[in-house]
Design an enzyme around this catalytic site. Structure first.
Site, PDB file in Angstrom:
ATOM      1  N   GLY A 177       0.838  -1.291  -0.056  1.00  0.00           N
ATOM      2  CA  GLY A 177       0.059  -0.093  -0.043  1.00  0.00           C
ATOM      3  C   GLY A 177       0.867   1.226   0.138  1.00  0.00           C
ATOM      4  O   GLY A 177       1.778   1.471   1.099  1.00  0.00           O
ATOM      5  N   GLY A 221       0.994   4.033   4.022  1.00  0.00           N
ATOM      6  CA  GLY A 221       2.196   3.455   3.379  1.00  0.00           C
ATOM      7  C   GLY A 221       3.329   4.137   2.994  1.00  0.00           C
ATOM      8  O   GLY A 221       4.650   3.751   3.444  1.00  0.00           O
ATOM      9  N   ASP A 265       2.308  -1.266  -4.631  1.00  0.00           N
ATOM     10  CA  ASP A 265       0.799  -0.816  -4.713  1.00  0.00           C
ATOM     11  C   ASP A 265       0.157  -1.470  -5.966  1.00  0.00           C
ATOM     12  O   ASP A 265       1.195  -1.953  -6.773  1.00  0.00           O
ATOM     13  CB  ASP A 265       0.832   0.721  -4.884  1.00  0.00           C
ATOM     14  CG  ASP A 265      -0.800   1.001  -4.201  1.00  0.00           C
ATOM     15  OD1 ASP A 265      -0.820   1.593  -3.206  1.00  0.00           O
ATOM     16  OD2 ASP A 265      -1.733   1.051  -5.140  1.00  0.00           O
ATOM     17  N   ARG A 272     -15.231   1.988  11.128  1.00  0.00           N
ATOM     18  CA  ARG A 272     -14.190   0.924  10.678  1.00  0.00           C
ATOM     19  C   ARG A 272     -14.682  -0.425   9.923  1.00  0.00           C
ATOM     20  O   ARG A 272     -14.183  -0.909   9.189  1.00  0.00           O
ATOM     21  CB  ARG A 272     -13.194   0.938  11.509  1.00  0.00           C
ATOM     22  CG  ARG A 272     -12.319   2.081  12.079  1.00  0.00           C
ATOM     23  CD  ARG A 272     -11.108   1.712  13.057  1.00  0.00           C
ATOM     24  NE  ARG A 272     -10.519   3.070  13.377  1.00  0.00           N
ATOM     25  CZ  ARG A 272     -10.789   3.726  14.457  1.00  0.00           C
ATOM     26  NH1 ARG A 272     -11.866   3.583  15.150  1.00  0.00           N
ATOM     27  NH2 ARG A 272      -9.895   4.811  14.649  1.00  0.00           N
ATOM     28  N   HIS A 330      -9.504  -1.376  18.312  1.00  0.00           N
ATOM     29  CA  HIS A 330      -9.295  -0.101  17.589  1.00  0.00           C
ATOM     30  C   HIS A 330     -10.577   0.377  17.040  1.00  0.00           C
ATOM     31  O   HIS A 330     -10.868   0.457  16.087  1.00  0.00           O
ATOM     32  CB  HIS A 330      -8.201  -0.229  16.677  1.00  0.00           C
ATOM     33  CG  HIS A 330      -7.830   0.892  15.974  1.00  0.00           C
ATOM     34  ND1 HIS A 330      -7.345   1.977  16.726  1.00  0.00           N
ATOM     35  CD2 HIS A 330      -7.763   1.462  14.765  1.00  0.00           C
ATOM     36  CE1 HIS A 330      -6.818   2.929  15.891  1.00  0.00           C
ATOM     37  NE2 HIS A 330      -7.103   2.614  14.871  1.00  0.00           N
TER      38      HIS A 330
HETATM   39  N1  APR Z   1      -2.342  -4.194  -3.194  1.00  0.00           N
HETATM   40  C1  APR Z   1      -1.482  -3.226  -2.821  1.00  0.00           C
HETATM   41  N2  APR Z   1      -2.041  -1.979  -2.875  1.00  0.00           N
HETATM   42  C2  APR Z   1      -3.247  -1.884  -2.786  1.00  0.00           C
HETATM   43  C3  APR Z   1      -4.366  -3.079  -2.724  1.00  0.00           C
HETATM   44  C4  APR Z   1      -3.611  -4.272  -3.049  1.00  0.00           C
HETATM   45  N3  APR Z   1      -4.464  -5.301  -3.344  1.00  0.00           N
HETATM   46  N4  APR Z   1      -5.690  -2.592  -2.926  1.00  0.00           N
HETATM   47  C5  APR Z   1      -5.386  -1.076  -2.597  1.00  0.00           C
HETATM   48  N5  APR Z   1      -4.246  -0.800  -2.560  1.00  0.00           N
HETATM   49  C6  APR Z   1      -3.552   0.595  -2.258  1.00  0.00           C
HETATM   50  C7  APR Z   1      -4.330   1.654  -2.870  1.00  0.00           C
HETATM   51  O1  APR Z   1      -4.022   1.581  -4.314  1.00  0.00           O
HETATM   52  C8  APR Z   1      -3.985   2.722  -2.148  1.00  0.00           C
HETATM   53  O2  APR Z   1      -2.982   3.444  -2.981  1.00  0.00           O
HETATM   54  O3  APR Z   1      -3.778   0.823  -0.794  1.00  0.00           O
HETATM   55  C9  APR Z   1      -3.346   2.264  -0.686  1.00  0.00           C
HETATM   56  C10 APR Z   1      -4.241   2.678   0.342  1.00  0.00           C
HETATM   57  O4  APR Z   1      -3.986   4.118   0.492  1.00  0.00           O
HETATM   58  P1  APR Z   1      -4.733   5.337   1.048  1.00  0.00           P
HETATM   59  O5  APR Z   1      -5.998   5.299   0.081  1.00  0.00           O
HETATM   60  O6  APR Z   1      -4.087   6.597   0.928  1.00  0.00           O
HETATM   61  O7  APR Z   1      -5.361   5.010   2.314  1.00  0.00           O
HETATM   62  P2  APR Z   1      -4.377   5.101   3.958  1.00  0.00           P
HETATM   63  O8  APR Z   1      -4.706   6.507   4.386  1.00  0.00           O
HETATM   64  O9  APR Z   1      -2.754   4.869   3.603  1.00  0.00           O
HETATM   65  O10 APR Z   1      -5.059   4.077   4.698  1.00  0.00           O
HETATM   66  C11 APR Z   1      -4.916   2.459   4.616  1.00  0.00           C
HETATM   67  O11 APR Z   1      -4.673   1.964   6.667  1.00  0.00           O
HETATM   68  O12 APR Z   1      -5.076   3.450   8.659  1.00  0.00           O
HETATM   69  C12 APR Z   1      -5.781   2.461   7.780  1.00  0.00           C
HETATM   70  O13 APR Z   1      -7.984   2.930   7.711  1.00  0.00           O
HETATM   71  C13 APR Z   1      -7.142   3.009   6.961  1.00  0.00           C
HETATM   72  O14 APR Z   1      -7.777   0.917   6.238  1.00  0.00           O
HETATM   73  C14 APR Z   1      -6.794   2.002   5.743  1.00  0.00           C
HETATM   74  C15 APR Z   1      -5.461   1.849   5.520  1.00  0.00           C
END
Ligand code: APR
Length: 316
Positions: free
Chosen positions: A13, A18, A37, A92, A179
């Protein structure tokens, strides 16, 4: 001259959490970082950007971005933040199905390419996702850990420091449970340079801090409007990774598999853990009040209903 082992950290991610986790890992020089990602170009672009910040920020660890899970091969620690974040009005648990499918797929890849890694799950709903990951990975439970309590207790530390006008570094807190809004902040285990906050603040101010801690994630979601918190969640995950990679034995609240502690079993919940090179090396059972014990069990019910939700949907 002996040369120390070079560690490898995969951040799955490359979104807000990430990429921030990758940044903190690099700044601490914990090891080389692979940012992964599904969106093409996103991890590559962020990894290149982070590499270009290295000469100024003073790190020289490698950071690469990829869409190919084969590149996480041999990672020592895998931080999983892939999934959807909360939007205003969402709990959540609303994320359950979508993130459940994402985590299941990712676990297949971790199993294949990084079978000896310690995995830190950040994706919400946290306690349910880390249980799912534990089941799908088949790793020993000490190598599958959820990041939640570290964040919740950091939030509480900052609120106590703000309230008292003291350094955040002097404040220590402990937050147990899931959480979510039923988490269990423990004012009796909260101190400022060894002084219990029960001696420093009136009960109504302590109650307000406990409430703000419980709603800490939601407070950020309603301010940001387009996503959820990321700096503090990333910092918390990296603190855990640091303790594992450097075998620091930090005592941190983490979501760990319970096997009877606090009267709970076969569930992941936030409890005080010693983190070292073997992952969760010890779980501490604190003496807590009947009311806190009741809250902990209420919080466990919420997690169990999430697990049942995954089972109903055939994800688990
Ligand atoms: N493999 C890799 N990356 C993925 C996949 C996958 N199968 N599915 C989704 N992603 C990526 C998305 O493309 C995106 O870039 O996960 C990333 C999530 O990033 P954001 O949308 O910015 O979310 P973020 O704020 O980082 O939160 C991620 O952490 O705190 C928790 O509740 C929050 O569940 C959420 C997670």
């Amino acid at each position: 001259m002996s040369v120390g082992k070079k560690f490898k950290i995969a951040s799955i991610g490359a979104g807000n959490v990430g990429a921030s986790a990758a940044q903190y890992c690099l700044e601490l020089e914990l090891g080389d970082v692979v940012l992964t990602d599904i969106v093409e170009g996103l991890p590559q672009g962020k990894a290149l950007d982070l590499t270009e910040a290295g000469p100024i920020r003073g790190y020289s660890s490698q950071c690469v971005g990829t869409n190919d899970y084969a590149d996480i091969e041999g990672s020592d620690v895998v931080i999983v933040t892939a999934g959807l974040p909360r939007k205003p009005g969402m709990t959540r648990l609303d994320l359950l199905e979508k993130n459940g499918n994402i985590i299941s797929g990712i676990c297949e890849n971790i199993k294949q390419y990084a079978p000896d890694s310690t995995v830190i799950i950040v994706t919400n709903p946290l306690d349910v996702m880390v249980y799912l990951a534990y089941q799908k990975l088949g790793f020993p439970p000490e190598r599958v850990i959820g990041m939640a309590g570290c964040l919740d207790s950091s939030r509480m530390r900052s609120f106590v420091a703000m309230e008292l006008g003291v350094s955040m570094k002097n404040v220590d807190t402990m937050v147990l449970g899931s959480h979510g809004d039923d988490m269990v902040p423990l004012p009796h285990y909260t101190t400022v340079s060894g002084i219990p906050i029960t001696k420093l603040l009136p009960q109504e101010r302590i109650d307000a801090i406990v409430e703000r801690t419980r709603k800490g994630g939601g407070e950020i979601v309603s301010l940001l409007k387009t996503g959820s918190a990321f700096y503090a969640p990333a910092a918390s995950a990296v603190r855990m990774a640091q303790s594992i990679i450097r075998d620091e034995k930090q005592l941190l609240p983490c979501a760990a598999l319970l096997t009877g502690q606090y009267g709970l079993e076969d569930i992941y919940m936030g409890v005080p853990c010693v983190l070292g090179k073997d992952g969760v090396e010890k779980i501490l059972e604190l003496e807590i009040s009947d009311a806190d014990q009741a809250s902990l069990h209420k919080s466990a019910e919420e997690v169990r209903s999430g697990i049942a939700g995954l089972q109903e949907r055939g994800i688990l």
